[in-house]
Design a protein around this motif. Sequence first.
Motif, PDB file in Angstrom:
ATOM      1  N   ALA A   3       0.752  -1.206   0.006  1.00 45.76           N
ATOM      2  CA  ALA A   3      -0.034  -0.177   0.029  1.00 45.76           C
ATOM      3  C   ALA A   3       0.935   1.370  -0.068  1.00 45.76           C
ATOM      4  O   ALA A   3       2.066   1.285   0.475  1.00 45.76           O
ATOM      5  CB  ALA A   3      -0.981  -0.137   1.285  1.00 45.76           C
ATOM      6  N   LYS A   4       0.562   2.356  -0.729  1.00 45.95           N
ATOM      7  CA  LYS A   4       1.197   3.615  -0.693  1.00 45.95           C
ATOM      8  C   LYS A   4       0.840   4.546   0.661  1.00 45.95           C
ATOM      9  O   LYS A   4      -0.142   4.395   1.156  1.00 45.95           O
ATOM     10  CB  LYS A   4       0.883   4.324  -1.981  1.00 45.95           C
ATOM     11  CG  LYS A   4       1.315   3.616  -3.299  1.00 45.95           C
ATOM     12  CD  LYS A   4       1.437   4.199  -4.382  1.00 45.95           C
ATOM     13  CE  LYS A   4       2.030   3.556  -5.468  1.00 45.95           C
ATOM     14  NZ  LYS A   4       2.818   4.451  -6.595  1.00 45.95           N
ATOM     15  N   LYS A   5       1.737   5.286   1.074  1.00 43.85           N
ATOM     16  CA  LYS A   5       1.546   6.076   2.100  1.00 43.85           C
ATOM     17  C   LYS A   5       1.032   7.176   1.591  1.00 43.85           C
ATOM     18  O   LYS A   5       1.526   7.835   0.547  1.00 43.85           O
ATOM     19  CB  LYS A   5       2.984   6.233   2.777  1.00 43.85           C
ATOM     20  CG  LYS A   5       2.873   7.368   3.897  1.00 43.85           C
ATOM     21  CD  LYS A   5       2.359   6.732   5.109  1.00 43.85           C
ATOM     22  CE  LYS A   5       2.555   7.932   6.375  1.00 43.85           C
ATOM     23  NZ  LYS A   5       1.899   7.642   7.322  1.00 43.85           N
ATOM     24  N   ASN A   6      -0.069   7.797   2.123  1.00 46.70           N
ATOM     25  CA  ASN A   6      -0.700   9.081   1.780  1.00 46.70           C
ATOM     26  C   ASN A   6      -0.299  10.383   2.894  1.00 46.70           C
ATOM     27  O   ASN A   6       0.142   9.925   3.939  1.00 46.70           O
ATOM     28  CB  ASN A   6      -2.024   9.175   1.822  1.00 46.70           C
ATOM     29  CG  ASN A   6      -2.874   8.149   0.844  1.00 46.70           C
ATOM     30  OD1 ASN A   6      -2.248   7.965  -0.274  1.00 46.70           O
ATOM     31  ND2 ASN A   6      -3.730   7.279   1.390  1.00 46.70           N
ATOM     32  N   PHE A   7       0.067  11.369   2.221  1.00 46.53           N
ATOM     33  CA  PHE A   7       0.514  12.505   3.048  1.00 46.53           C
ATOM     34  C   PHE A   7      -0.072  13.828   2.411  1.00 46.53           C
ATOM     35  O   PHE A   7       0.227  13.910   1.175  1.00 46.53           O
ATOM     36  CB  PHE A   7       2.268  12.561   3.605  1.00 46.53           C
ATOM     37  CG  PHE A   7       2.717  12.521   2.517  1.00 46.53           C
ATOM     38  CD1 PHE A   7       3.500  13.971   2.158  1.00 46.53           C
ATOM     39  CD2 PHE A   7       3.269  11.655   1.716  1.00 46.53           C
ATOM     40  CE1 PHE A   7       4.348  14.136   1.169  1.00 46.53           C
ATOM     41  CE2 PHE A   7       4.160  11.879   0.582  1.00 46.53           C
ATOM     42  CZ  PHE A   7       4.898  13.161   0.257  1.00 46.53           C
ATOM     43  N   PRO A   8      -0.216  14.915   3.040  1.00 46.28           N
ATOM     44  CA  PRO A   8      -0.303  16.269   2.285  1.00 46.28           C
ATOM     45  C   PRO A   8       1.041  16.897   1.911  1.00 46.28           C
ATOM     46  O   PRO A   8       1.903  16.566   2.680  1.00 46.28           O
ATOM     47  CB  PRO A   8      -1.078  17.148   3.546  1.00 46.28           C
ATOM     48  CG  PRO A   8      -0.620  16.450   4.753  1.00 46.28           C
ATOM     49  CD  PRO A   8      -0.498  14.997   4.702  1.00 46.28           C
ATOM     50  N   SER A  29       0.877  11.096 -14.341  1.00 45.87           N
ATOM     51  CA  SER A  29       0.038  11.997 -13.437  1.00 45.87           C
ATOM     52  C   SER A  29       1.210  12.780 -12.546  1.00 45.87           C
ATOM     53  O   SER A  29       2.346  12.407 -12.425  1.00 45.87           O
ATOM     54  CB  SER A  29      -0.640  11.384 -12.528  1.00 45.87           C
ATOM     55  OG  SER A  29       0.011  10.523 -11.557  1.00 45.87           O
ATOM     56  N   ASN A  31       1.349  13.294  -9.525  1.00 46.75           N
ATOM     57  CA  ASN A  31       1.711  12.315  -8.257  1.00 46.75           C
ATOM     58  C   ASN A  31       2.746  11.346  -8.817  1.00 46.75           C
ATOM     59  O   ASN A  31       3.931  11.257  -8.327  1.00 46.75           O
ATOM     60  CB  ASN A  31       0.350  11.663  -7.677  1.00 46.75           C
ATOM     61  CG  ASN A  31       0.963  10.811  -6.460  1.00 46.75           C
ATOM     62  OD1 ASN A  31       1.067  11.407  -5.271  1.00 46.75           O
ATOM     63  ND2 ASN A  31       0.730   9.508  -6.574  1.00 46.75           N
ATOM     64  N   GLU A  35       6.731  11.152  -7.467  1.00 53.49           N
ATOM     65  CA  GLU A  35       7.274   9.758  -7.166  1.00 53.49           C
ATOM     66  C   GLU A  35       8.521   9.295  -7.997  1.00 53.49           C
ATOM     67  O   GLU A  35       9.476   8.628  -7.522  1.00 53.49           O
ATOM     68  CB  GLU A  35       6.148   8.458  -7.060  1.00 53.49           C
ATOM     69  CG  GLU A  35       6.678   7.350  -6.395  1.00 53.49           C
ATOM     70  CD  GLU A  35       5.626   6.364  -6.344  1.00 53.49           C
ATOM     71  OE1 GLU A  35       5.799   5.266  -5.558  1.00 53.49           O
ATOM     72  OE2 GLU A  35       4.301   6.732  -6.451  1.00 53.49           O
TER      73      GLU A  35
END
Length: 58
Positions: A3-8, A29, A31, A35
């Motif tokens: 799973a990918k880590k989400n952060f603002p 994209s 994002n 990355e």
Amino acid sequence: MAAKKNFPLRIDPGLYAALERWAGEEFRSVNGHIEYLLRESLKRAGRLPDRKTHNEEP
């Protein structure tokens, strides 16, 4: 795949616009392009952990 880590992320609008144009030229994209750029930078610096031995959990 882990799973990918989400952060603002707070980013300058001009920098975002430049990333958006560049990502579009690379058919990514924003994002995905961020990355990609981070991964390439970590590789060049010799700081990318080996996926086989690195635990993906924080």
